[in-house]
Design a protein around this motif. Structure first.
Motif, PDB file in Angstrom:
ATOM      1  N   GLU A  82     -17.194 -41.655 -12.381  1.00  0.00           N
ATOM      2  CA  GLU A  82     -18.376 -41.053 -12.462  1.00  0.00           C
ATOM      3  C   GLU A  82     -18.605 -39.619 -12.426  1.00  0.00           C
ATOM      4  OE1 GLU A  82     -20.797 -45.408 -11.280  1.00  0.00           O
ATOM      5  OE2 GLU A  82     -20.739 -43.575  -9.759  1.00  0.00           O
ATOM      6  N   ARG A  83     -19.752 -39.276 -12.685  1.00  0.00           N
ATOM      7  CA  ARG A  83     -20.173 -37.883 -12.647  1.00  0.00           C
ATOM      8  C   ARG A  83     -19.297 -36.912 -11.588  1.00  0.00           C
ATOM      9  NH1 ARG A  83     -24.398 -34.263 -11.286  1.00  0.00           N
ATOM     10  NH2 ARG A  83     -24.923 -32.774 -12.878  1.00  0.00           N
ATOM     11  N   GLU A  84     -18.782 -35.999 -12.009  1.00  0.00           N
ATOM     12  CA  GLU A  84     -17.962 -35.203 -10.912  1.00  0.00           C
ATOM     13  C   GLU A  84     -16.984 -35.652 -10.204  1.00  0.00           C
ATOM     14  OE1 GLU A  84     -21.256 -32.964  -8.898  1.00  0.00           O
ATOM     15  OE2 GLU A  84     -21.684 -31.641 -10.648  1.00  0.00           O
ATOM     16  N   ALA A  85     -16.673 -36.719 -10.638  1.00  0.00           N
ATOM     17  CA  ALA A  85     -15.280 -37.194  -9.887  1.00  0.00           C
ATOM     18  C   ALA A  85     -14.033 -36.635 -10.338  1.00  0.00           C
ATOM     19  CB  ALA A  85     -15.447 -39.131 -10.274  1.00  0.00           C
ATOM     20  N   GLN A  86     -13.078 -36.826  -9.274  1.00  0.00           N
ATOM     21  CA  GLN A  86     -11.970 -36.127  -9.612  1.00  0.00           C
ATOM     22  C   GLN A  86     -10.717 -37.212  -9.421  1.00  0.00           C
ATOM     23  OE1 GLN A  86     -11.189 -32.393  -7.902  1.00  0.00           O
ATOM     24  NE2 GLN A  86     -13.183 -31.727  -8.039  1.00  0.00           N
ATOM     25  N   VAL A  87     -10.202 -37.467 -10.175  1.00  0.00           N
ATOM     26  CA  VAL A  87      -9.051 -38.661 -10.086  1.00  0.00           C
ATOM     27  C   VAL A  87      -7.988 -38.359 -10.734  1.00  0.00           C
ATOM     28  CG1 VAL A  87      -8.600 -40.894 -10.868  1.00  0.00           C
ATOM     29  CG2 VAL A  87     -10.804 -40.253 -10.895  1.00  0.00           C
ATOM     30  N   THR A  88      -6.658 -38.414  -9.629  1.00  0.00           N
ATOM     31  CA  THR A  88      -5.358 -38.201  -9.966  1.00  0.00           C
ATOM     32  C   THR A  88      -4.808 -39.706 -10.178  1.00  0.00           C
ATOM     33  OG1 THR A  88      -5.301 -36.259  -8.632  1.00  0.00           O
ATOM     34  CG2 THR A  88      -2.999 -37.352  -9.210  1.00  0.00           C
ATOM     35  N   ILE A  89      -3.891 -39.766 -11.362  1.00  0.00           N
ATOM     36  CA  ILE A  89      -3.358 -41.057 -11.613  1.00  0.00           C
ATOM     37  C   ILE A  89      -1.709 -40.555 -11.919  1.00  0.00           C
ATOM     38  CG2 ILE A  89      -3.315 -42.929 -13.356  1.00  0.00           C
ATOM     39  CD1 ILE A  89      -6.120 -42.236 -14.166  1.00  0.00           C
ATOM     40  N   HIS A 137     -13.041 -34.997 -13.545  1.00  0.00           N
ATOM     41  CA  HIS A 137     -11.720 -34.449 -13.858  1.00  0.00           C
ATOM     42  C   HIS A 137     -10.692 -35.396 -13.636  1.00  0.00           C
ATOM     43  CE1 HIS A 137     -12.989 -29.805 -13.608  1.00  0.00           C
ATOM     44  NE2 HIS A 137     -13.678 -30.562 -14.065  1.00  0.00           N
ATOM     45  N   ILE A 138      -9.959 -35.666 -14.561  1.00  0.00           N
ATOM     46  CA  ILE A 138      -8.856 -36.850 -14.655  1.00  0.00           C
ATOM     47  C   ILE A 138      -7.596 -36.008 -14.619  1.00  0.00           C
ATOM     48  CG2 ILE A 138      -7.837 -38.652 -15.543  1.00  0.00           C
ATOM     49  CD1 ILE A 138     -10.879 -38.926 -14.820  1.00  0.00           C
ATOM     50  N   ASN A 189     -11.336 -41.690 -22.474  1.00  0.00           N
ATOM     51  CA  ASN A 189     -12.589 -41.412 -23.256  1.00  0.00           C
ATOM     52  C   ASN A 189     -13.598 -40.418 -22.521  1.00  0.00           C
ATOM     53  OD1 ASN A 189     -14.710 -41.592 -24.934  1.00  0.00           O
ATOM     54  ND2 ASN A 189     -15.636 -43.531 -23.886  1.00  0.00           N
ATOM     55  N   LEU A 190     -13.488 -39.147 -23.087  1.00  0.00           N
ATOM     56  CA  LEU A 190     -14.197 -38.041 -22.426  1.00  0.00           C
ATOM     57  C   LEU A 190     -15.602 -38.178 -23.059  1.00  0.00           C
ATOM     58  CD1 LEU A 190     -11.432 -35.484 -22.689  1.00  0.00           C
ATOM     59  CD2 LEU A 190     -12.029 -36.595 -20.580  1.00  0.00           C
ATOM     60  N   ALA A 191     -16.134 -39.086 -22.309  1.00  0.00           N
ATOM     61  CA  ALA A 191     -17.783 -39.268 -22.817  1.00  0.00           C
ATOM     62  C   ALA A 191     -18.595 -38.387 -22.267  1.00  0.00           C
ATOM     63  CB  ALA A 191     -18.051 -40.646 -22.201  1.00  0.00           C
ATOM     64  N   GLY A 192     -18.410 -37.927 -21.014  1.00  0.00           N
ATOM     65  CA  GLY A 192     -19.637 -36.666 -20.510  1.00  0.00           C
ATOM     66  C   GLY A 192     -19.154 -35.471 -20.861  1.00  0.00           C
ATOM     67  N   ASN A 193     -20.216 -34.662 -20.916  1.00  0.00           N
ATOM     68  CA  ASN A 193     -20.264 -33.224 -21.204  1.00  0.00           C
ATOM     69  C   ASN A 193     -19.269 -32.774 -20.044  1.00  0.00           C
ATOM     70  OD1 ASN A 193     -21.679 -33.767 -23.359  1.00  0.00           O
ATOM     71  ND2 ASN A 193     -23.361 -32.872 -22.465  1.00  0.00           N
ATOM     72  N   ALA A 194     -18.398 -31.962 -20.576  1.00  0.00           N
ATOM     73  CA  ALA A 194     -17.492 -31.059 -19.645  1.00  0.00           C
ATOM     74  C   ALA A 194     -16.379 -31.709 -19.065  1.00  0.00           C
ATOM     75  CB  ALA A 194     -18.188 -30.002 -18.721  1.00  0.00           C
TER      76      ALA A 194
END
Lengths: 369, 477
Positions: free
Chosen positions: A140-147, A172-173, A192-197
């Motif tokens: 979700e918005r402004e989430a930061q995920v490392t995979i 940010h992924i 899917n980079l659906a959100g702006n920025a």
């Protein structure tokens, strides 16, 4: 719905075609548009425990719908994890024991502003066995995920690995993908980079040797404005390995000021390898930038001369490149079980001495098999 | 010479160029036109009219059966649903015989080619010219000094009637492009008509290019010319192909075939400026095989047609052979152009270089598609592919789909692709130097296309620049 399992010795199989189909296809005779797998037909063994919330159904995975359906069905059980902002969390570890024909189905919802680290590791293997990992992530918005996705299977193992990511505004992924072995492996990824920025970066590394077949499909959909995608792929192909790499940056109408880039470097060390690459840029928007670069070849004579002047022969240099790949995987393994799986694969490919040396140099213990 | 310079000047100035240069129609009154659609009777009628050897009729009939049997792949590029072969005449011919003097060509046809500048180019800078009007060659001629060197430049039909040439045609025709290569290759072999046969003997270098120009005047018709070129060892040829058609409001079809045989130590440059009208389905097939130490060069400008499938293919069979492909594609309103190239490197130490540009505007769709295949025997082969795409507005589309298949550990393959727009800074800079926005954009686009135009003979480079200017008209505002 019933719970299901698959086993290594079952004879009834299902033909899965159209795995890893890229959004834009090319000449069929090149045999690069997809790959087919024969997979065990899941057996019914009881009632299902859980399935993922429906919002994960819309998450596209690069491996294709047929494979996703099979994985979700073969997994029987599903694991759902929700990560909230401000809550401490350990890395979410997905452990797939390939020899046991494990199939996992995991959905991770990373709430607004939350941070999550996910490690999916598939390891081991047995003759005739099939395993799979399906991971869907909603950031979700402004989430930061490392995979961190690791496939460290044995040469007689068949494995399917799918990752689907939905990224909302400013999410940010960061992803690292390691394909360290497996007789026949399909890796499908769609972000899917659906959100702006929103941002996505992928560092993908692979080693295919022996008669390994590695089939990869990376699809990045850039829908939001100002989105960024950076894909860096490096790999080593040895012996008679076959690799197909499809990379697609899809700059969708409305994605103004989006930028996408993909770079692939392939080191070919075998005389009998097959290396297929399909780097695609689809552009339906004016104010965007898309770039791709690929370099495929052996170590150049100039590089060999340089290495030779430092006392390294060609074979030694190639082993050094392979070792560097395992070093990197061990460093980013996060979890000790995952690290041990990587070291076990390093021992199988480079020898037990090298695996021990990697562990020692990096300050880890190695478990004896 | 002064006249030629004046004409070149006129053609190089955008205000002097208008679409009537290509978009004019001549009456079909008195023409021979076969019924629309395809049938065994039509195929037999074409063969009978040409009084062909039996083997050619057999080939046509086999091809027709293949065409009827084969399907188009479901996952291929631009749609050709609007193309209905039941409304296309496979053979349309003016009532005239082939001439070797422009004075013997009927007035309206001669006027057509004069407006296209063909006789003038022949006088100034060509070693020979073939001019096809609809389904038949209406003019064919070659300079005497070139003929004296043993060069043969004629129509396939004439070659088939020549006892010395017929066995050569029989040996090569249809061997490089198999009839089952794809559905429209089969169609081509069923109804082919016109085209050129070129034979350059060993060691002969032509001082000037040969040119074939294909004009499709008829409405709702197809053009299916076959070009067969054999360049013997040590020979050198530049062949230019031009094509255009007036615009109609129903589909026309071009499904030609080009087979090029470049023997050892030989060189062939094949240049094309394609400016079909925007109701044309251009489903053309071109293929070259290249011997040891030989060079194949393609220069390709694609400006016209509604839908294009065009991927010139080169087989680098001989050791140290090389291929250079330089191409530009300009897709404007209503156009969906799927173009590119294929190179198969089979010989050791072979090299391939692909450099393409594409420009999309007014809703035009460009797809660059390529394949580089390095075979197991191609030790130390090297290939580079570079494709750059320019988007001129936000209603157009540009895709790049390059495939690479490398099966030799000692080969080296590189690829780069970029897609972008003209930066505002560049336009502002040029406007600050006194250019209008339109001029600035045209200047940038011309600069973008420069690597292609500089590979063409001067008059063709001017024509290409004019086409770009024509396409750029109205691009602003």
């Amino acid at each position: 719905m019933a719970n299901t399992i698959i086993t290594a010795d079952q004879t009834d199989t299902t033909a899965l075609g159209h795995i890893n189909v890229p959004p834009a296809q090319t000449w069929n005779y090149l045999r690069i548009n997809d790959i087919a797998f024969d997979v065990p037909t899941p057996h019914f063994v009881g009632d299902v425990y859980a399935r993922l919330p429906q919002l994960f159904d819309k998450v596209e995975c690069g491996i294709g719908e047929d494979a996703v359906t099979w994985m979700a069905h073969a997994a029987g059980d599903a694991r759902y994890v929700e990560v909230r902002a401000g809550e401490p969390h350990d890395p979410i570890v997905i452990d797939v024991d390939a020899a046991g024909c494990d199939v996992s189905d995991t959905g991770v919802l990373v709430r607004s502003g939350a941070q999550a680290t996910i490690v999916a590791c598939s390891h081991g293997g047995a003759a005739g066995a099939t395993s799979a990992s399906l991971l869907r992530v909603i950031a979700e918005r402004e989430a930061q995920v490392t995979i961190i996705e690791l496939v460290a299977c044995n040469e007689d193992q068949q494995h399917l690995d799918a990752v689907g990511i939905e990224a909302a505004e400013d999410a940010h992924i960061e992803m690292r993908q390691y394909a360290l072995g497996g007789g026949k492996v399909a890796l499908g990824l769609c972000c899917n980079l659906a959100g702006n920025a929103s941002r996505f970066s992928l560092d993908s590394r692979y080693l295919a040797s022996g008669t390994d077949v590695l089939d990869v499909n990376h699809v990045i959909r850039q829908r939001g404005r100002n989105t960024r995608a950076d894909i860096v792929t490096t790999g080593i192909l040895a012996d008679s390995a076959r690799k197909t790499m499809r990379e697609t940056i899809d700059l969708i109408h409305g994605a103004k000021f989006a930028e996408g880039s993909e770079i692939e470097t392939v080191l070919v060390t075998g005389d009998d390898v097959v290396n297929k690459t399909l780097p695609v840029i689809l552009c339906d928007e004016e104010d965007v930038a898309g770039n791709h670069g690929a370099s495929i070849g052996a170590i150049s004579p100039e590089q060999l001369g340089f290495l030779g002047s430092r006392g390294l022969g060609e074979e030694e240099a190639e082993r050094l490149f392979a070792r560097a790949l395992f070093d990197d995987a061990v460093i980013h393994a996060v979890d000790d079980d995952v690290r041990q799986a990587v070291l076990a694969r390093a021992a199988a490919v480079l020898g037990a001495d090298v695996a021990r040396d990697i562990a020692e140099v990096l300050g880890y213990d190695i478990r004896e098999a | 010479m002064a006249d030629a310079t004046e004409t070149s000047r006129k053609r190089s100035q955008v205000e002097d160029v208008n679409r009537s240069l290509y978009d004019f129609k001549m009456s079909e009154e008195g023409y021979e036109r076969y019924a629309d659609g395809l049938s065994t009777d039509i195929v037999r009628a074409i063969s009978e009219k040409k009084d062909e050897p039996e083997w050619m009729l057999e080939l046509r009939l086999k091809a027709l059966a293949a065409y009827e049997e084969m399907e188009m792949p479901a996952n291929w590029g631009p749609s050709i649903e609007m193309l209905d072969l039941n409304h296309i005449s496979a053979y349309v011919s003016p009532k005239t015989k082939q001439a070797n003097s422009w004075d013997d060509v009927p007035e309206d046809i001669k006027n057509t080619f004069e407006r296209l500048g063909i006789p003038e180019a022949e006088r100034e800078s060509l070693a020979g010219v073939g001019a096809q009007y609809d389904s038949e060659i209406v003019y064919h001629n070659m300079r005497e000094e070139v003929a004296d060197q043993g060069v043969i430049y004629t129509t396939i039909e004439d070659a088939l009637h020549d006892p010395e040439l017929e066995p050569i045609v029989h040996e090569y025709f249809g061997t490089l492009i198999p009839m089952r290569d794809h559905k429209f290759a089969a169609l081509h072999y069923a109804v082919w008509s016109g085209g050129s046969f070129v034979y350059v003997p060993e060691g002969v270098t032509l001082p000037y290019p040969l040119q074939s120009y294909f004009r499709l005047n008829a409405q709702g018709a197809g053009q299916f010319e076959h070009t067969l070129i054999i360049v013997e060892p040590g020979a050198d040829l530049h062949f230019i192909e031009g094509c255009s058609a007036p615009k109609y409001y129903e589909a026309n079809l071009h499904a030609g075939a080009v087979e090029l045989f470049v023997k050892d130590h030989a060189k062939l440059r094949y240049s094309t400026i394609e400016n079909w009208s925007k109701n044309m389905f251009n489903l053309n097939t071109k293929r070259a095989t290249v011997g040891a130490d030989s060079i194949m060069e393609w220069v390709s400008g694609s400006f016209g047609s509604h839908v294009s499938y065009l991927y010139p293919t080169t087989f680098l069979q001989g050791a140290r052979s090389s291929c250079e492909f330089t191409g530009i594609t300009f897709a404007g309103a209503t156009q969906d152009l799927d173009t590119g190239c294929k190179v198969i490197l089979n010989g050791p130490d072979t090299t391939a270089s692909v450099d393409t540009k594409s420009i999309s505007k007014d809703g035009g769709i460009n797809t660059f598609r390529s394949s580089i295949v390095v075979g197991r025997r191609a030790d130390r082969a090297r290939a580079t592919v570079s494709c750059a795409s320019l988007m001129l507005d936000d209603i157009s589309r540009s895709d790049t789909i390059p495939a690479m298949d490398v099966r030799n550990g000692s080969a080296s393959v590189g690829h780069e692709a970029t897609i972008g727009r003209i930066s505002d800074d560049t336009i502002l800079y040029l406007m600050s130097r006194g250019c209008s926005e339109g001029e600035a954009r045209t200047m940038v686009v011309n600069g973008f296309a420069d690597p292609v135009s500089k590979e063409l003979p001067m008059e063709y480079a001017i024509e290409m620049n004019n086409l770009i200017k024509l396409e750029m008209e109205g691009a602003i505002g």
